[in-house]
Design a protein around this motif. Structure first.
Motif, PDB file in Angstrom:
ATOM      1  N   ARG A   1      13.478  32.384   2.697  1.00  0.00           N
ATOM      2  CA  ARG A   1      14.224  32.439   1.427  1.00  0.00           C
ATOM      3  C   ARG A   1      14.249  33.855   0.876  1.00  0.00           C
TER       4      ARG A   1
ATOM      5  N   LEU B   1      21.415  25.917   3.680  1.00  0.00           N
ATOM      6  CA  LEU B   1      21.620  27.105   2.853  1.00  0.00           C
ATOM      7  C   LEU B   1      22.283  28.222   3.648  1.00  0.00           C
TER       8      LEU B   1
ATOM      9  N   LEU C   1      12.831  33.767  -7.805  1.00  0.00           N
ATOM     10  CA  LEU C   1      11.890  33.554  -6.708  1.00  0.00           C
ATOM     11  C   LEU C   1      10.454  33.471  -7.221  1.00  0.00           C
TER      12      LEU C   1
ATOM     13  N   SER D   1      16.787  22.381   5.050  1.00  0.00           N
ATOM     14  CA  SER D   1      17.091  23.230   3.897  1.00  0.00           C
ATOM     15  C   SER D   1      17.540  24.616   4.341  1.00  0.00           C
ATOM     16  N   ILE D   2      16.844  25.176   5.322  1.00  0.00           N
ATOM     17  CA  ILE D   2      17.207  26.509   5.826  1.00  0.00           C
ATOM     18  C   ILE D   2      18.586  26.485   6.456  1.00  0.00           C
TER      19      ILE D   2
ATOM     20  N   TYR E   1      15.678  24.536  -3.105  1.00  0.00           N
ATOM     21  CA  TYR E   1      15.459  25.663  -2.197  1.00  0.00           C
ATOM     22  C   TYR E   1      16.577  26.687  -2.322  1.00  0.00           C
ATOM     23  N   ALA E   2      17.803  26.199  -2.456  1.00  0.00           N
ATOM     24  CA  ALA E   2      18.938  27.112  -2.592  1.00  0.00           C
ATOM     25  C   ALA E   2      18.900  27.849  -3.915  1.00  0.00           C
TER      26      ALA E   2
ATOM     27  N   SER F   1      16.500  28.574  -5.933  1.00  0.00           N
ATOM     28  CA  SER F   1      15.341  29.422  -6.200  1.00  0.00           C
ATOM     29  C   SER F   1      15.613  30.902  -5.968  1.00  0.00           C
ATOM     30  N   GLY F   2      16.523  31.232  -5.084  1.00  0.00           N
ATOM     31  CA  GLY F   2      16.791  32.627  -4.767  1.00  0.00           C
ATOM     32  C   GLY F   2      18.082  33.156  -5.320  1.00  0.00           C
TER      33      GLY F   2
END
Length: 400
Positions: free
Chosen positions: A17, A351, A91, A347-348, A128-129, A131-132
């Protein structure tokens, strides 16, 4: 599943991330607007009034409080006006939230369920997306979660320091997005107090001390902002935080809100908890603690309006993670633990794929070294305020 494997999965998630936040240009319109405001704070050294160029006019941004812009602006002063700087507050806030989630669930139960809670919260695709990204919700979610975690710890330990944690979290949430931060916690809190007969928690003295602390943290900026830009308080509290959710034409200064239908929050609640939504089948659903009421209350609150983008419902994610981890049936824990690496991979992939598709298909994407003619906010973030707007604040450029 071994504890070491879960920890390794979480480390990989953080590294990936961070790398994505470091390397992906700012091209989404919403993120670019907030990034431009943050960069303008750093460039002008004005950390009181958020400003940006809208409709060729350099003006104050009255739609949101300043905490995201201030923290991202400070990061820009330290690291320069680049992608990782404006995304760093989100983050770090997410990392702190996950640490607090782990501590809370560990205190309420044990370290195994605490690690599972972090696994669930970290690998929910939407969380997850977000957050960054440089978005207000990336900071709002940790603030709201902090209030719920503090309340849960207050019930468990009866230590009054956690009651102060509630008011500090609410004050910070107020400085991120306004009174909605308070509404998304106080409603479920009152339900829990009433259903579980916790009237002793409504001690007037503790609430008075907490209210003073809340106002000490949150009120000064709103007072100073009104002095700098008269009319701000009326627009922010009446138009942005009341009429916005009641009428279609609420007097938005910056375009129009996303319109769906009343009850759309129920759909979004199922979406933002993916891919963990089926985990509801593994939980003892008779356990109705503050996290349960938080999930229900936040979703119900947003069902009252049709102007409800997906991110508004995302504060339920850390509460969902805590509730599932705390009340999952013992014989189902191993199944949930084994799912964490797969949900992390999902998730990875989701995204990364979404960003690649976005960057290769949208006209707004032209790379940070180009003028970004299709996204004025990205242009302002990378290249600074356009000359006319900078030299003539408050005046509109003539159309050629």
């Amino acid at each position: 599943m071994k504890k070491q494997h879960l920890i390794l999965t979480l480390i990989v998630l953080v590294v990936v991330r961070f790398f994505i936040a470091l390397t992906t240009p700012v091209f989404d319109t919403s993120e670019a607007r907030y990034a431009a405001i943050s960069a303008n704070m750093a460039r002008t050294n004005n950390f009181l009034v958020p400003c940006f160029t809208y409709d060729d006019v350099y003006q104050s941004f009255d739609g949101k409080p300043p905490l995201l812009f201030q923290t991202a602006g400070i990061a820009c002063k330290v690291f320069g006006c680049r992608e990782i700087a404006v995304r760093l507050p989100g983050l770090l806030a997410t990392f702190l939230m996950m640490t607090f989630l782990w501590y809370t669930v560990k205190t309420l139960s044990d370290s195994r369920r605490a690690l599972l809670a972090v696994g669930i919260g970290s690998t929910s695709v939407a969380a997850y997306a977000l957050s960054g990204f440089c978005m207000t919700d990336a900071l709002l979610i940790p603030c709201i979660a902090g209030a719920y975690f503090s309340y849960a710890l207050l019930l468990k330990t009866e230590q009054q320091k956690w009651s102060l944690g509630i008011f500090i979290s609410m004050a910070l949430g107020m400085l991120v997005k306004g009174p909605v931060a308070v509404a998304l916690f106080v409603g479920p809190l009152l339900i829990d107090v009433w259903v579980n007969r916790r009237k002793h928690l409504l001690n007037p003295f503790h609430w008075l001390v907490g209210l003073v602390l809340f106002l000490t943290i949150a009120a000064p900026w709103f007072i100073l902002m009104e002095r700098q830009t008269p009319g701000f308080l009326k627009y922010f509290f009446v138009n942005e935080n009341l009429l916005r959710f009641l009428v279609k034409n609420y007097g938005d200064k910056y375009g129009s809100g996303r319109e769906f239908f009343r009850g759309m929050a129920l759909v979004w609640a199922l979406v933002v908890t993916l891919p963990w939504t089926p985990a509801l089948l593994f939980v003892d659903r008779t356990k109705r603690d503050i996290f349960f009421w938080g999930i229900l209350g936040i979703t119900g609150f947003w069902c009252l309006t049709s102007r409800i983008p997906l991110t508004y419902v995302m504060p339920i994610i850390p509460l969902f993670a805590a509730w599932i981890a705390l009340h999952a049936k013992e014989e189902k824990l191993s199944y949930l633990e084994k799912a964490v690496p797969w949900t992390a991979l999902l998730s990875i992939v989701v995204l990364s794929s979404s960003l690649i598709v976005g960057m290769t298909t949208t006209k707004r994407m032209r790379g940070p070294s180009t003028p970004y003619r299709h996204n004025r906010y990205s242009y302002e973030f990378y290249h600074g305020t356009p000359d006319f707007a900078k030299q003539n604040p408050g005046k509109k450029a003539e159309t050629k």
